[in-house]
Design a protein around this motif. Sequence first.
Motif, PDB file in Angstrom:
ATOM      1  N   PRO A   8      44.191  28.812  37.156  1.00  0.00           N
ATOM      2  CA  PRO A   8      45.366  28.640  38.018  1.00  0.00           C
ATOM      3  C   PRO A   8      45.300  29.515  39.253  1.00  0.00           C
ATOM      4  O   PRO A   8      44.763  30.622  39.224  1.00  0.00           O
ATOM      5  CB  PRO A   8      46.532  29.055  37.115  1.00  0.00           C
ATOM      6  N   ARG A   9      45.832  29.006  40.356  1.00  0.00           N
ATOM      7  CA  ARG A   9      45.910  29.738  41.613  1.00  0.00           C
ATOM      8  C   ARG A   9      47.233  30.481  41.666  1.00  0.00           C
ATOM      9  O   ARG A   9      48.281  29.908  41.362  1.00  0.00           O
ATOM     10  CB  ARG A   9      45.818  28.794  42.812  1.00  0.00           C
ATOM     11  N   ILE A  10      47.196  31.738  42.071  1.00  0.00           N
ATOM     12  CA  ILE A  10      48.377  32.573  42.160  1.00  0.00           C
ATOM     13  C   ILE A  10      48.629  32.884  43.640  1.00  0.00           C
ATOM     14  O   ILE A  10      47.736  33.414  44.306  1.00  0.00           O
ATOM     15  CB  ILE A  10      48.184  33.908  41.388  1.00  0.00           C
ATOM     16  N   PRO A  11      49.810  32.572  44.160  1.00  0.00           N
ATOM     17  CA  PRO A  11      50.088  32.924  45.561  1.00  0.00           C
ATOM     18  C   PRO A  11      50.245  34.443  45.689  1.00  0.00           C
ATOM     19  O   PRO A  11      50.976  35.068  44.930  1.00  0.00           O
ATOM     20  CB  PRO A  11      51.393  32.199  45.876  1.00  0.00           C
ATOM     21  N   VAL A  12      49.516  35.022  46.619  1.00  0.00           N
ATOM     22  CA  VAL A  12      49.559  36.460  46.885  1.00  0.00           C
ATOM     23  C   VAL A  12      49.494  36.663  48.393  1.00  0.00           C
ATOM     24  O   VAL A  12      49.254  35.718  49.153  1.00  0.00           O
ATOM     25  CB  VAL A  12      48.374  37.208  46.221  1.00  0.00           C
ATOM     26  N   GLU A  13      49.674  37.882  48.822  1.00  0.00           N
ATOM     27  CA  GLU A  13      49.451  38.244  50.222  1.00  0.00           C
ATOM     28  C   GLU A  13      48.897  39.655  50.227  1.00  0.00           C
ATOM     29  O   GLU A  13      49.629  40.624  50.062  1.00  0.00           O
ATOM     30  CB  GLU A  13      50.743  38.174  51.028  1.00  0.00           C
ATOM     31  N   MET A  14      47.560  39.747  50.363  1.00  0.00           N
ATOM     32  CA  MET A  14      46.878  41.040  50.306  1.00  0.00           C
ATOM     33  C   MET A  14      45.808  41.119  51.375  1.00  0.00           C
ATOM     34  O   MET A  14      45.136  40.136  51.669  1.00  0.00           O
ATOM     35  CB  MET A  14      46.204  41.229  48.951  1.00  0.00           C
ATOM     36  N   ALA A  59      44.028  46.120  46.772  1.00  0.00           N
ATOM     37  CA  ALA A  59      45.064  45.949  45.750  1.00  0.00           C
ATOM     38  C   ALA A  59      45.811  47.268  45.602  1.00  0.00           C
ATOM     39  O   ALA A  59      45.472  48.092  44.762  1.00  0.00           O
ATOM     40  CB  ALA A  59      44.431  45.524  44.435  1.00  0.00           C
ATOM     41  N   THR A  60      46.825  47.474  46.424  1.00  0.00           N
ATOM     42  CA  THR A  60      47.534  48.756  46.447  1.00  0.00           C
ATOM     43  C   THR A  60      48.196  49.079  45.113  1.00  0.00           C
ATOM     44  O   THR A  60      48.309  50.247  44.761  1.00  0.00           O
ATOM     45  CB  THR A  60      48.589  48.782  47.571  1.00  0.00           C
ATOM     46  N   ASP A  61      48.594  48.071  44.352  1.00  0.00           N
ATOM     47  CA  ASP A  61      49.201  48.304  43.036  1.00  0.00           C
ATOM     48  C   ASP A  61      48.216  48.925  42.051  1.00  0.00           C
ATOM     49  O   ASP A  61      48.621  49.544  41.076  1.00  0.00           O
ATOM     50  CB  ASP A  61      49.733  47.003  42.434  1.00  0.00           C
ATOM     51  N   LEU A  62      46.916  48.750  42.296  1.00  0.00           N
ATOM     52  CA  LEU A  62      45.905  49.261  41.378  1.00  0.00           C
ATOM     53  C   LEU A  62      45.306  50.579  41.843  1.00  0.00           C
ATOM     54  O   LEU A  62      44.452  51.134  41.166  1.00  0.00           O
ATOM     55  CB  LEU A  62      44.795  48.227  41.191  1.00  0.00           C
ATOM     56  N   GLY A  63      45.697  51.087  42.990  1.00  0.00           N
ATOM     57  CA  GLY A  63      45.183  52.357  43.476  1.00  0.00           C
ATOM     58  C   GLY A  63      43.977  52.214  44.380  1.00  0.00           C
ATOM     59  O   GLY A  63      44.024  52.559  45.541  1.00  0.00           O
ATOM     60  N   GLN A  93      36.016  43.309  37.296  1.00  0.00           N
ATOM     61  CA  GLN A  93      36.491  42.112  36.589  1.00  0.00           C
ATOM     62  C   GLN A  93      37.783  42.427  35.834  1.00  0.00           C
ATOM     63  O   GLN A  93      38.757  41.677  35.908  1.00  0.00           O
ATOM     64  CB  GLN A  93      35.420  41.610  35.613  1.00  0.00           C
ATOM     65  N   ARG A  94      37.815  43.563  35.132  1.00  0.00           N
ATOM     66  CA  ARG A  94      39.031  43.966  34.417  1.00  0.00           C
ATOM     67  C   ARG A  94      40.177  44.230  35.395  1.00  0.00           C
ATOM     68  O   ARG A  94      41.321  43.850  35.145  1.00  0.00           O
ATOM     69  CB  ARG A  94      38.769  45.226  33.582  1.00  0.00           C
ATOM     70  N   ARG A  95      39.876  44.870  36.512  1.00  0.00           N
ATOM     71  CA  ARG A  95      40.904  45.165  37.505  1.00  0.00           C
ATOM     72  C   ARG A  95      41.436  43.877  38.135  1.00  0.00           C
ATOM     73  O   ARG A  95      42.630  43.752  38.395  1.00  0.00           O
ATOM     74  CB  ARG A  95      40.352  46.118  38.564  1.00  0.00           C
ATOM     75  N   LEU A  96      40.566  42.892  38.353  1.00  0.00           N
ATOM     76  CA  LEU A  96      40.998  41.599  38.889  1.00  0.00           C
ATOM     77  C   LEU A  96      41.946  40.910  37.905  1.00  0.00           C
ATOM     78  O   LEU A  96      42.993  40.393  38.303  1.00  0.00           O
ATOM     79  CB  LEU A  96      39.783  40.712  39.169  1.00  0.00           C
ATOM     80  N   HIS A  97      41.618  40.930  36.628  1.00  0.00           N
ATOM     81  CA  HIS A  97      42.500  40.316  35.628  1.00  0.00           C
ATOM     82  C   HIS A  97      43.835  41.049  35.552  1.00  0.00           C
ATOM     83  O   HIS A  97      44.882  40.420  35.392  1.00  0.00           O
ATOM     84  CB  HIS A  97      41.814  40.253  34.262  1.00  0.00           C
ATOM     85  N   ARG A 101      47.596  39.506  36.318  1.00  0.00           N
ATOM     86  CA  ARG A 101      48.760  39.672  35.439  1.00  0.00           C
ATOM     87  C   ARG A 101      49.950  40.226  36.215  1.00  0.00           C
ATOM     88  O   ARG A 101      51.070  39.750  36.071  1.00  0.00           O
ATOM     89  CB  ARG A 101      48.424  40.595  34.267  1.00  0.00           C
ATOM     90  N   VAL A 102      49.707  41.235  37.048  1.00  0.00           N
ATOM     91  CA  VAL A 102      50.787  41.833  37.845  1.00  0.00           C
ATOM     92  C   VAL A 102      51.377  40.792  38.795  1.00  0.00           C
ATOM     93  O   VAL A 102      52.590  40.690  38.955  1.00  0.00           O
ATOM     94  CB  VAL A 102      50.270  43.071  38.641  1.00  0.00           C
TER      95      VAL A 102
END
Length: 111
Positions: A8-14, A59-63, A93-97, A101-102
């Motif tokens: 699935p595609r998730i809409p984001v803005e990064m 990905a600012t949410d991930l640091g 890969q783990r950080r992308l997953h 989720r976030v």
Amino acid sequence: MIECREYPRIPVEMQVFFSSTNKAEICEGTMFDLSAKGCAVTSMSSVQPGSAVRILIRATDLGSPITIESAAVRWSEGGEFGVEFLGLSELDQRRLHRLLRVATTPQIHPS
């Protein structure tokens, strides 16, 4: 039209930075669509379908950023392009997953 995508595609803005494997220039863009195996980007810099790119996702949410070491440009049109992720470390890969989720978790904002 029926959606036939595997992921699935998730809409984001990064913010993303990318470079072609055959050029030293680093370009900037905005990722607006993300899945476990690819993304879509809008940018003032053009890329050609079939070219290989390296992508850094802010990905600012991930640091710290997520690095996609190898991706293939599958389409390019009107200042936008789509890539398929081909190579990333197990950590990225783990950080992308985790980012996916976030991005799919509804955000609750206090009133």
